[in-house]
Design a protein around this motif. Structure first.
Motif, mmCIF file in Angstrom:
data_model
loop_
_atom_site.group_PDB
_atom_site.id
_atom_site.type_symbol
_atom_site.label_atom_id
_atom_site.label_comp_id
_atom_site.label_asym_id
_atom_site.label_seq_id
_atom_site.Cartn_x
_atom_site.Cartn_y
_atom_site.Cartn_z
ATOM 1 N N ASP A 75 -7.519 -66.974 19.407
ATOM 2 C CA ASP A 75 -7.100 -66.138 20.532
ATOM 3 C C ASP A 75 -6.909 -64.689 20.105
ATOM 4 O O ASP A 75 -7.290 -63.762 20.815
ATOM 5 C CB ASP A 75 -5.797 -66.672 21.142
ATOM 6 C CG ASP A 75 -5.969 -68.059 21.737
ATOM 7 O OD1 ASP A 75 -7.110 -68.386 22.129
ATOM 8 O OD2 ASP A 75 -4.973 -68.794 21.811
ATOM 9 N N GLU A 76 -6.306 -64.492 18.914
ATOM 10 C CA GLU A 76 -6.132 -63.127 18.417
ATOM 11 C C GLU A 76 -7.473 -62.469 18.164
ATOM 12 O O GLU A 76 -7.664 -61.290 18.453
ATOM 13 C CB GLU A 76 -5.305 -63.128 17.131
ATOM 14 C CG GLU A 76 -3.856 -63.483 17.325
ATOM 15 C CD GLU A 76 -3.134 -63.638 16.001
ATOM 16 O OE1 GLU A 76 -3.791 -63.955 14.996
ATOM 17 O OE2 GLU A 76 -1.915 -63.426 15.988
ATOM 18 N N SER A 79 -8.917 -61.457 21.471
ATOM 19 C CA SER A 79 -8.258 -60.300 22.074
ATOM 20 C C SER A 79 -8.589 -59.014 21.329
ATOM 21 O O SER A 79 -8.607 -57.947 21.934
ATOM 22 C CB SER A 79 -6.748 -60.515 22.100
ATOM 23 O OG SER A 79 -6.236 -60.531 20.786
ATOM 24 N N LEU A 80 -8.849 -59.112 20.045
ATOM 25 C CA LEU A 80 -9.205 -57.924 19.280
ATOM 26 C C LEU A 80 -10.693 -57.611 19.338
ATOM 27 O O LEU A 80 -11.127 -56.586 18.838
ATOM 28 C CB LEU A 80 -8.785 -58.095 17.811
ATOM 29 C CG LEU A 80 -7.291 -58.154 17.552
ATOM 30 C CD1 LEU A 80 -7.024 -58.459 16.098
ATOM 31 C CD2 LEU A 80 -6.633 -56.846 17.946
ATOM 32 N N GLN A 124 1.061 -48.677 24.720
ATOM 33 C CA GLN A 124 1.485 -49.964 25.253
ATOM 34 C C GLN A 124 1.569 -50.977 24.117
ATOM 35 O O GLN A 124 0.632 -51.151 23.364
ATOM 36 C CB GLN A 124 0.490 -50.447 26.316
ATOM 37 C CG GLN A 124 0.914 -51.722 27.016
ATOM 38 C CD GLN A 124 2.156 -51.510 27.865
ATOM 39 O OE1 GLN A 124 2.365 -50.449 28.414
ATOM 40 N NE2 GLN A 124 2.971 -52.540 27.962
ATOM 41 N N ARG A 125 2.719 -51.641 23.972
ATOM 42 C CA ARG A 125 2.930 -52.592 22.889
ATOM 43 C C ARG A 125 2.539 -53.989 23.335
ATOM 44 O O ARG A 125 2.535 -54.308 24.524
ATOM 45 C CB ARG A 125 4.405 -52.610 22.462
ATOM 46 C CG ARG A 125 4.974 -51.263 22.156
ATOM 47 C CD ARG A 125 4.441 -50.750 20.870
ATOM 48 N NE ARG A 125 5.158 -49.524 20.528
ATOM 49 C CZ ARG A 125 4.730 -48.620 19.701
ATOM 50 N NH1 ARG A 125 3.591 -48.784 19.116
ATOM 51 N NH2 ARG A 125 5.417 -47.553 19.451
ATOM 52 N N PHE A 126 2.238 -54.853 22.364
ATOM 53 C CA PHE A 126 1.979 -56.258 22.660
ATOM 54 C C PHE A 126 3.288 -56.944 22.996
ATOM 55 O O PHE A 126 4.373 -56.455 22.653
ATOM 56 C CB PHE A 126 1.336 -56.958 21.464
ATOM 57 C CG PHE A 126 -0.045 -56.461 21.144
ATOM 58 C CD1 PHE A 126 -1.085 -56.624 22.039
ATOM 59 C CD2 PHE A 126 -0.298 -55.832 19.944
ATOM 60 C CE1 PHE A 126 -2.345 -56.171 21.743
ATOM 61 C CE2 PHE A 126 -1.556 -55.370 19.632
ATOM 62 C CZ PHE A 126 -2.590 -55.542 20.539
ATOM 63 N N GLU A 127 3.212 -58.100 23.638
ATOM 64 C CA GLU A 127 4.420 -58.840 23.989
ATOM 65 C C GLU A 127 5.109 -59.323 22.719
ATOM 66 O O GLU A 127 4.465 -59.854 21.815
ATOM 67 C CB GLU A 127 4.079 -60.033 24.874
ATOM 68 C CG GLU A 127 3.694 -59.639 26.287
ATOM 69 C CD GLU A 127 3.516 -60.861 27.158
ATOM 70 O OE1 GLU A 127 4.136 -61.881 26.890
ATOM 71 O OE2 GLU A 127 2.741 -60.761 28.116
ATOM 72 N N GLU A 129 6.400 -57.524 20.438
ATOM 73 C CA GLU A 129 6.389 -56.522 19.380
ATOM 74 C C GLU A 129 7.474 -55.495 19.669
ATOM 75 O O GLU A 129 7.614 -55.024 20.793
ATOM 76 C CB GLU A 129 5.022 -55.831 19.347
ATOM 77 C CG GLU A 129 4.880 -54.839 18.225
ATOM 78 C CD GLU A 129 3.521 -54.195 18.212
ATOM 79 O OE1 GLU A 129 3.254 -53.456 17.268
ATOM 80 O OE2 GLU A 129 2.737 -54.396 19.156
ATOM 81 N N ASP A 131 9.266 -52.098 20.225
ATOM 82 C CA ASP A 131 8.685 -50.821 20.628
ATOM 83 C C ASP A 131 9.395 -49.626 19.993
ATOM 84 O O ASP A 131 8.958 -48.514 20.163
ATOM 85 C CB ASP A 131 8.709 -50.690 22.152
ATOM 86 C CG ASP A 131 10.104 -50.738 22.717
ATOM 87 O OD1 ASP A 131 11.051 -51.022 21.962
ATOM 88 O OD2 ASP A 131 10.254 -50.498 23.926
#
Length: 134
Positions: A75-76, A79-80, A124-127, A129, A131
């Motif tokens: 999944d990572e 997404s990347l 915008q930060r990832f969930e 993570e 800030d």
């Protein structure tokens, strides 16, 4: 006044003196005559041998770190943009803008931008993570 002998005192070898004591006494007696051979050379050899012994350990440490960093879940990776939806490997690069022309054109294009008037925007930060806000 009594006269002292010129001969230095040496303890008589008895059955109680161990092999280690005799080797130590012989080492101490010959050390002033050959200091590099008996002290310097063993020291240098220990340093060189330690270097050869620690090289694989350091390599193993960095390999483990690289493996830990490279482990991405599917999944990572999706997404990347590292894997496509069909699971094929490879980075797909879609550049936003191509550099057309030579370096001078690019230089003048960048110089034409107004770098004094800009606005700071938070990324915008990832969930999950942090800030950095207090």
């Amino acid at each position: 006044m009594p006269v002292f002998q010129a001969k230095t005192f040496r303890r008589a070898t008895t059955a109680s003196s161990s092999l280690g004591e005799r080797i130590g006494a012989a080492y101490r007696a010959t050390l002033p005559k050959h200091p590099f051979l008996l002290f310097g050379l063993p020291f240098v050899m220990i340093i060189v041998a330690g270097s050869f012994a620690l090289t694989p350990a350091a390599a193993l440490r960095y390999e483990r770190y690289d493996r830990k960093v490279k482990q991405l879940s599917q999944d990572e990776a999706m997404s990347l943009g590292l894997k496509g939806p069909d699971g094929e490997e490879g980075i797909k690069r879609n550049p936003r803008r191509r550099v057309i022309g030579d370096e001078r054109e690019e230089y003048y294009r960048l110089m034409a931008k107004d770098l004094d008037n800009w606005e700071q925007k938070r990324v915008q930060r990832f969930e999950g993570e942090p800030d950095g806000k207090l």
